[in-house]
Design a protein around this motif. Structure first.
Motif, mmCIF file in Angstrom:
data_model
loop_
_atom_site.group_PDB
_atom_site.id
_atom_site.type_symbol
_atom_site.label_atom_id
_atom_site.label_comp_id
_atom_site.label_asym_id
_atom_site.label_seq_id
_atom_site.Cartn_x
_atom_site.Cartn_y
_atom_site.Cartn_z
ATOM 1 N N ALA A 66 -18.936 -4.411 69.988
ATOM 2 C CA ALA A 66 -18.177 -5.644 70.467
ATOM 3 C C ALA A 66 -16.755 -5.135 70.762
ATOM 4 O O ALA A 66 -15.801 -5.824 71.287
ATOM 5 C CB ALA A 66 -18.188 -6.266 69.130
ATOM 6 N N THR A 69 -15.242 -4.773 74.387
ATOM 7 C CA THR A 69 -15.105 -5.752 75.226
ATOM 8 C C THR A 69 -13.691 -6.454 75.160
ATOM 9 O O THR A 69 -13.377 -7.532 75.861
ATOM 10 C CB THR A 69 -16.102 -6.989 74.627
ATOM 11 N N GLU A 72 -12.580 -7.533 78.748
ATOM 12 C CA GLU A 72 -13.536 -8.235 79.199
ATOM 13 C C GLU A 72 -13.066 -9.783 78.975
ATOM 14 O O GLU A 72 -13.402 -10.690 79.729
ATOM 15 C CB GLU A 72 -14.927 -8.251 78.592
ATOM 16 N N SER A 110 -16.728 -12.633 84.478
ATOM 17 C CA SER A 110 -17.265 -11.206 83.832
ATOM 18 C C SER A 110 -16.367 -9.999 84.645
ATOM 19 O O SER A 110 -16.317 -10.026 85.787
ATOM 20 C CB SER A 110 -18.929 -10.849 84.143
ATOM 21 N N ARG A 111 -15.577 -9.196 83.820
ATOM 22 C CA ARG A 111 -14.972 -8.328 84.400
ATOM 23 C C ARG A 111 -13.830 -9.082 85.145
ATOM 24 O O ARG A 111 -13.101 -9.639 84.421
ATOM 25 C CB ARG A 111 -15.455 -7.454 85.369
ATOM 26 N N ILE A 267 -20.713 -12.329 77.673
ATOM 27 C CA ILE A 267 -20.279 -11.116 77.335
ATOM 28 C C ILE A 267 -21.130 -10.335 76.388
ATOM 29 O O ILE A 267 -21.355 -9.196 76.368
ATOM 30 C CB ILE A 267 -19.021 -11.374 76.397
ATOM 31 N N GLU A 270 -23.188 -8.585 78.555
ATOM 32 C CA GLU A 270 -22.517 -7.428 79.113
ATOM 33 C C GLU A 270 -22.803 -6.428 78.192
ATOM 34 O O GLU A 270 -22.858 -4.942 78.549
ATOM 35 C CB GLU A 270 -20.992 -7.780 79.496
ATOM 36 N N ILE A 271 -22.521 -6.584 76.846
ATOM 37 C CA ILE A 271 -22.694 -5.696 75.704
ATOM 38 C C ILE A 271 -24.105 -4.886 75.781
ATOM 39 O O ILE A 271 -24.169 -3.672 75.719
ATOM 40 C CB ILE A 271 -22.588 -6.163 74.261
ATOM 41 N N PHE A 300 -13.292 -1.925 81.291
ATOM 42 C CA PHE A 300 -14.281 -3.098 80.813
ATOM 43 C C PHE A 300 -15.216 -2.200 80.005
ATOM 44 O O PHE A 300 -15.448 -0.667 79.740
ATOM 45 C CB PHE A 300 -14.959 -3.262 82.300
ATOM 46 N N THR A 301 -16.241 -2.925 79.652
ATOM 47 C CA THR A 301 -17.168 -2.747 78.696
ATOM 48 C C THR A 301 -18.079 -1.636 78.934
ATOM 49 O O THR A 301 -18.305 -0.531 78.100
ATOM 50 C CB THR A 301 -18.116 -4.064 78.225
#
Length: 777
Positions: A66, A69, A72, A110-111, A267, A270-271, A300-301
């Motif tokens: 986490a 992010t 993000e 996102s991003r 998010i 995305e993780i 970013f992530t």
């Protein structure tokens, strides 16, 4: 949106049309002061660092990854905080009895996307508005639109395939260095020159890999099984829902808002993607054991995850920052945890240091992208040659050849309520004045050249549809063509790197700065040198006339730009590739790091370590016979490990990828693959699905790399073998269908586009009919 029968909007095109029709409306940005924008931006960055404490609270799961992010969440939080400020003030200043609006479906940011980002930004702002309306018990009604809402341009680009890595024609020697480059985030030219450098370096092997090979739709998708992590994510989702109801903190519009659930879930997705990509990438690193990892910026992530995987294995990491000309707000958070950061010039270095990047990590090397143009900047063609070339380009672009062209170089001045650079009302007024100037000067062609990804496309289309004939929108033209046709370049309330290209082309730059917010974070690279400043549109005409008619004025503007070129790109005569290569050579480790200790301590899996060592033999230049002997000598582990099967299966898929790039032909690949499967089955059973996926990855990767290298005949040989071996698995692979067409058909853009559309339709149909699809194979 309608408030007391008055329209409310933040969209440039809508607001411009309401102004033209003289319809009273509320401009949402009028409720935001520059101070509000700055405070909310700082608060968004702080919240992005600690969001998990608010969203999951202390009783929630300690969600691994986490902390990756943080960047993000900056734009989503900035949008929500600005929306909160705006709509609270509207409710306080107007007696709002009901809301009527065109409500967008939930779409998360996102991003910095998806394109067009204004659609996702509006979706978040509306989620905050809905929550505030519910709080005040204001009824909400939906207005119906006869056609789909268009918010800027829904742009998309064809994903460029990976370029084959020449590994078979090298001498059989053990390389002292393996340099791994992650293609995503780097331009094709940068990749090519880096490959050229390292391929020319003795005892060095250069390997390129892209996200489509690592990601959820890539070659390793079936290889990644993370039951424990997926369970933690599911637990996090439950806590998000639970803690939203219990939240009593200072940001209820964000953390207690049920309408924003889609953003937090996005998010978390995305993780999850980052974790899967990281697992696949870790397997790649264990096989290759690179001396250096190069990637684009790691803000970013997903990129942060890949950097972490490399750093855990002691592999140096380098990020290449695309610098140039920008507003200082864009430099905050653009650097993650990469060990070293390569920037273009002193301007970039100073900006990154201002935002906390340690000077020891920063290396100023110049621009690989503009190195050649910069070297040739003083090679000016004669006046006649320049005029003839410009006339030819104008004719090709359909522009009048007898009159000068002023290129209006633009970019998005805001992404909804995020990254606000200019005051929208003042910016609209600027464009109204530019249209008036174009009407009064039919002897000049004014050509709008928008940014290819982030810009106000609908607004420009609206202006040119109703504007004079000499105001044109060059939406699909390349920047090189536009500059080749232009006599002057004009920036409109945004400092873009397109101006740097104008300077390299000896085109004077004019900068209209009458709407940029008066904030330190909105300062730009041209505040002192490099452009002719324009504060009032009344002086623009006279400035354009002087630059077009007075050679002394024009020459002075071009000479002043050289100071900016030096600050942005460094010394003109230095060899950027040589300097970049020297820096990277110094960073790269002299010898490959050992693999044994890392994985014996991590998983207690001797067999997997030896399998990785066998795969590395291929990359080190060993022949097929040496590899097969190493595989036959693999030892069965004395005891089982609960993580052994999953880890070995992941390693098995990565081994398939290694075989694909190192096998000389289809028959050799089949032999290598069969022996590898036999060795793996001596430890524990390999499922039918895993076997099929192993062969699919091996042959598909080999086929893709051969086709991208122009070896269609070799690509066909791999295609026929895999079609005979596992026809069912191949039928489910969009990548195979796409590259089979490339094997069979010579380059034909129309036909390939048609096949791509058919393939996409087939994939969508298959997803809608999972039962029949699986039964029929």
């Amino acid at each position: 949106m309608l408030v007391t029968h008055r329209p409310v909007t933040q969209d440039l095109a809508v607001a411009h049309e309401l102004d033209r029709l003289q319809i009273p409306f509320l401009d949402e940005f009028c409720y935001l002061s520059p101070k509000d924008i700055e405070e909310n931006w700082n608060q968004a960055n702080e919240l992005a660092e600690i969001w998990q404490q608010y969203a999951l609270l202390r009783d929630g799961p300690n969600l691994e990854l986490a902390d990756l992010t943080k960047q993000e969440f900056v734009w989503p939080f900035e949008i929500c905080l600005n929306a909160r400020t705006v709509y609270r003030r509207i409710f306080e200043s107007d007696a709002v009895e009901s809301l009527r609006g065109y409500w967008l479906p939930p779409q998360a940011v996102s991003r910095t996307g998806p394109a067009p980002v204004t659609r996702a930004a509006a979706s978040l702002a509306q989620a905050v508005l809905r929550w505030l309306a519910d709080l005040k018990q204001i009824p909400i009604h939906s207005l119906q639109c006869p056609r789909s809402l268009s918010v800027e341009r829904l742009g998309w680009r064809v994903r460029q395939p990976s370029v084959a890595v020449p590994v078979n024609d090298r001498p059989v020697t053990r390389p002292e260095k393996v340099v791994l480059l992650l293609e995503t985030g780097l331009r094709a030219h940068e990749q090519a020159v880096l490959e050229q450098h390292f391929e020319a370096t003795a005892n060095c092997r250069f390997v390129r890999i892209s996200y489509w090979e690592l990601g959820p739709d890539g070659l390793f998708a079936a290889a990644i099984h993370q039951t424990e992590f997926d369970a933690a994510l599911q637990d996090a989702r439950r806590h998000l829902a639970k803690n939203r109801l219990e939240y009593r903190g200072p940001y209820p519009e964000i953390f207690a808002n049920p309408y924003l659930e889609f953003q937090f879930l996005r998010i978390l997705e995305e993780i999850q993607v980052a974790a899967r990509i990281g697992a696949a990438f870790g397997s790649v690193l264990d096989v290759l054991r690179p001396s250096l990892l190069i990637l684009g910026h790691d803000a970013f992530t997903q990129e942060r995850m890949l950097v972490r995987e490399a750093q855990e294995r002691g592999i140096p990491t380098v990020s290449l920052i695309h610098g140039g000309l920008w507003h200082s707000v864009g430099a905050r958070g653009i650097v993650g945890a990469a060990d070293h950061v390569l920037v273009w010039g002193e301007n970039d270095a100073r900006l990154l240091e201002c935002y906390g990047v340690e000077p020891a990590r920063i290396h100023t090397v110049g621009s690989l992208q503009y190195a050649q143009k910069y070297l040739q900047v003083d090679q000016v063609c004669t006046v006649g040659q320049g005029a003839n070339r410009r006339t030819a380009v104008k004719r090709r672009m359909g522009l009048p050849t007898e009159q000068p062209v002023v290129a209006l170089l633009t970019a998005s001045t805001s992404a909804g309520f995020a990254q606000v650079i200019a005051n929208p009302a003042a910016h609209r007024k600027t464009w109204t004045e530019l249209v008036r100037i174009a009407e009064s000067r039919p002897d000049i062609t004014f050509a709008i050249k928008p940014h290819p990804s982030y810009d106000h496309f609908e607004f420009y289309r609206h202006l040119t549809r109703r504007g004079p004939e000499n105001l044109v929108l060059l939406e699909s033209a390349t920047l090189d063509d536009v500059l080749a046709a232009a006599e002057i370049a004009v920036l409109v309330n945004y400092c873009t790197t397109a101006a740097l290209e104008a300077m390299l082309a000896h085109i004077p730059v004019v900068f209209i700065r009458n709407a940029i917010l008066p904030l330190n974070s909105r300062q730009d690279s041209l505040k002192e040198h490099g452009s002719v400043p324009v504060i009032s549109l009344e002086e623009l005409e006279s400035i354009l006339d002087r630059l077009l008619q007075d050679d002394v004025t024009r020459h002075a503007a071009i000479e002043d730009a050289k100071w900016v070129l030096h600050q942005s790109l460094g010394e003109k005569d230095r060899l950027v590739l040589a300097l970049t290569g020297t820096v990277l050579d110094q960073i790269a480790q002299d010898s490959l790091p050992p693999v044994d200790d890392h994985w014996r301590s991590g998983a207690g899996d001797t067999f997997a370590v030896e399998l990785a060592r066998a795969a590395r033999m291929l990359w080190a230049g060993a022949g097929a016979s040496a590899y097969l002997q190493a595989v036959r000598d693999l030892r069965v582990p004395a005891k089982k490990n609960s993580r052994l099967a999953v880890w070995n299966e992941t390693k098995l898929f990565n081994l398939a990828y290694s075989l694909a790039l190192c096998a000389e032909n289809a028959s050799t690949l089949l032999q290598l693959a069969s022996e590898s499967l036999t060795a793996m089955e001596s430890v524990h059973p390999v499922t039918t699905l895993a076997r099929q996926q192993f062969l699919l990855i091996a042959y598909l990767a080999a086929m893709i790399h051969r086709v991208d290298a122009g070896q269609r005949k070799a690509g066909r040989s791999y295609a026929w073998v895999i079609l005979r071996r596992i026809p069912g698995a191949i039928a489910r692979s969009p990548l195979f269908r796409r590259y089979l067409v490339k094997c069979l058909v010579e380059s034909n853009r129309f036909l390939l586009t048609l096949v791509s559309l058919v393939e996409r339709s087939y994939s969508n149909w298959a997803r809608l009919q999972p039962t029949r699809y699986q039964e029929n194979g």
